[in-house]
Design an enzyme around this catalytic site. Structure first.
Site, PDB file in Angstrom:
ATOM      1  N   SER A 174       9.199 -51.127   1.151  1.00  0.00           N
ATOM      2  CA  SER A 174       8.165 -51.668   0.494  1.00  0.00           C
ATOM      3  C   SER A 174       8.450 -53.189   0.592  1.00  0.00           C
ATOM      4  CB  SER A 174       8.208 -51.365  -1.027  1.00  0.00           C
ATOM      5  OG  SER A 174       6.984 -52.144  -1.922  1.00  0.00           O
ATOM      6  N   THR A 175       8.689 -53.970  -0.297  1.00  0.00           N
ATOM      7  CA  THR A 175       8.873 -55.379  -0.155  1.00  0.00           C
ATOM      8  C   THR A 175      10.047 -55.905   0.773  1.00  0.00           C
ATOM      9  OG1 THR A 175       8.532 -55.625  -2.681  1.00  0.00           O
ATOM     10  CG2 THR A 175       9.234 -57.342  -1.593  1.00  0.00           C
ATOM     11  N   HIS A 201       4.663 -49.560   1.704  1.00  0.00           N
ATOM     12  CA  HIS A 201       3.520 -49.807   0.769  1.00  0.00           C
ATOM     13  C   HIS A 201       2.766 -51.005   1.219  1.00  0.00           C
ATOM     14  CE1 HIS A 201       6.495 -48.177  -2.369  1.00  0.00           C
ATOM     15  NE2 HIS A 201       6.033 -47.211  -2.035  1.00  0.00           N
ATOM     16  N   MET A 294      10.726 -52.855  -3.687  1.00  0.00           N
ATOM     17  CA  MET A 294      10.674 -53.090  -5.320  1.00  0.00           C
ATOM     18  C   MET A 294      10.464 -51.671  -5.720  1.00  0.00           C
ATOM     19  SD  MET A 294       8.258 -55.695  -7.314  1.00  0.00           S
ATOM     20  CE  MET A 294       6.827 -54.831  -6.952  1.00  0.00           C
ATOM     21  N   ASP A 297      10.523 -46.021  -5.936  1.00  0.00           N
ATOM     22  CA  ASP A 297       9.645 -44.892  -5.163  1.00  0.00           C
ATOM     23  C   ASP A 297      10.778 -44.317  -4.005  1.00  0.00           C
ATOM     24  OD1 ASP A 297       7.607 -43.293  -4.109  1.00  0.00           O
ATOM     25  OD2 ASP A 297       7.045 -45.000  -2.766  1.00  0.00           O
TER      26      ASP A 297
END
Length: 353
Positions: A174-175, A201, A294, A297
Site C-alpha cells: 500500500s503506502t 492499494h 498502512m 490488510d
C-alpha cells in the site's frame, strides 16, 4: 504530554487550502503551521517552519509540486510529503512521477467541491490517517497514533516442513508500494518460473499506469489483470483499482476473477481477498511477500496461507515508508524472514529456484 503534528499545506487554490486546513483543524493532534500558494513558497516555508509533514498540490504556478518535491528532498530526505492528485490520466501520471521522486503518499482531490462539508469530510477521511501513519513514529506521543507505542519484538516464524516449491508469488502493498515494486520487480529474473499476483492499494487508472511503468523496467511481463485472465508463469498481474482479485481453478487452469464485492480493511482491491483465494487454489505452495503499507490488510490472509505451509516474507521497518502491513505480519509471528527491501529480490529468487 501530547506532541501535535505540524502540517504545512501547499495549494494554489484558496478553496482547497480552506478545505484542507478546516479538515485538519478537526483533529486535535494536528496543527496547520503554515500555508503556501506555490512551490517556491513551499520550499521557503519548509526551511522556515520545520513542519512534520507537507501536503502538496501538483499543478501550481512558478514552481509545481514535482519541482518543489525535488528541492525539498535535496535538503529534507525523510520529511513526509503527501501529494494531492486528480483522478485523471494526467493526474495519475504526475502522481506516479511524484512517488518515484520520493513522495511518501498521495490523496485524491474531491471530484466536486460544490458542497463544502462533503469536500472537508472526503479530505479528512483520506488525509488524517495518512498523516498519523507517516509521522507517528517521529513524534513522542501523538493522540491516537498507534505507531508511537513501543512495539513488541518481532517473532520470526519457526522453520517447518515445506509444502513444496512455491507455485505462485503473491505480493501485497500500500503506502510506499509503487516505489517498492519499482525496486523489487526489475530485480526478479525472467526465468522466475511462477506467476506473480500483486495487490497495491490504488484507484482505477492509477493501477493501469503503474503496470505500464513497471513493465518497461522488468524482465517479467507486467500488466493490469482482467477478468478471466489465465495465470501464467513469467507474468505479473496487478489487481485493477476498485476490483478485488480472486483466483479460481478450473480444468487445471488458474484464472483471475474480478469483482466489486464489499471493501475489506477499507480497501478494494484488498490483499486479504487475494491471499485467501490463493490458499484455496495453491494451499501452502505459495510464496507470500508483504511490503510497505498502512493498516493491516494481508494479515489474516497471510495467517491462512502460513497455516497451510506457505512461506511468508515481510519488508523490514527501516526500509518501509509505513510499517503497518508488514509490521502486522511480522509481529504476529507469521514471517519466516523480515528483510530490507534490497534483500527481498534475492530471497524471493532463492525460494523459487
Amino acid at each position: 504530554m501530547t506532541t501535535r503534528i505540524r502540517v504545512l499545506v501547499v495549494d494554489d487554490s484558496a478553496l482547497v487550502r480552506r478545505l484542507v486546513t478546516t479538515a485538519l483543524a478537526e483533529a486535535s493532534d494536528l496543527e496547520v503551521v503554515g500555508v503556501a500558494k506555490d512551490g517556491v513558497e513551499a520550499v521557503e516555508q519548509v526551511a522556515a517552519l520545520a513542519p512534520d509533514v507537507v501536503t502538496m498540490d501538483i499543478e501550481m504556478p512558478r514552481l509545481d509540486g514535482l519541482g518543489a518535491l525535488t528541492e525539498i528532498r535535496a535538503t529534507h530526505p525523510r520529511l513526509p510529503v503527501i501529494m494531492f492528485s486528480t483522478l485523471t490520466e494526467r493526474g495519475a501520471a504526475a502522481t506516479l512521477d511524484a512517488l518515484s521522486r520520493g513522495a511518501s503518499d498521495y490523496v485524491t482531490k474531491p471530484s466536486n467541491t460544490g458542497r463544502i462539508a462533503d469536500g472537508i469530510a472526503a479530505i479528512r477521511d483520506q488525509l488524517v490517517p495518512r498523516i498519523r501513519a507517516l509521522v507517528g513514529m517521529r513524534k513522542l506521543a501523538p493522540a491516537g497514533g498507534r505507531d508511537a507505542v513501543r512495539r513488541p519484538p518481532v517473532t520470526v516464524a519457526p522453520a517447518r516442513a515445506s509444502a513444496g516449491r512455491p507455485d505462485v508469488l503473491l505480493i501485497g502493498c500500500s503506502t510506499g508500494g509503487p516505489d517498492a515494486l519499482a525496486r523489487l520487480l526489475p530485480r526478479l529474473p525472467a526465468t522466475l518460473g511462477v506467476p506473480v499476483l500483486v495487490v497495491q492499494h490504488m484507484p482505477a487508472l492509477f493501477t493501469t499506469m503503474l503496470a505500464e511503468r513497471l513493465d518497461r523496467d522488468a524482465a517479467l511481463t507486467v500488466r493490469e489483470a482482467a477478468d478471466g485472465d489465465a495465470v501464467r508463469a513469467g507474468e505479473v498481474l496487478i489487481a485493477p483499482g476498485d476490483f478485488h482479485l480472486r483466483l479460481r481453478s478450473s480444468a487445471g487452469q488458474v484464472r483471475v476473477a474480478l469483482d466489486q464485492g464489499p471493501q475489506e480493511n477499507f480497501c478494494r482491491p484488498a490483499v486479504d481477498v487475494l491471499f485467501r483465494s490463493a490458499a484455496e487454489v495453491y494451499g501452502g505452495r505459495a510464496l507470500v511477500t508483504v511490503l510497505t503499507g498502512m493498516g493491516q490488510d494481508g494479515l489474516e490472509g497471510a495467517r491462512v496461507l502460513s497455516a497451510a505451509g506457505a512461506t511468508v516474507l515481510a519488508q523490514d521497518e527501516a526500509t518501509s515508508v509505513v510499517w503497518g502491513m508488514p509490521g502486522a505480519v511480522s509481529m504476529a509471528g507469521l514471517a519466516q524472514d523480515v528483510l530490507p527491501l534490497e534483500e527481498l529480490p534475492a530471497r524471493i529468487t532463492r525460494a523459487l529456484s
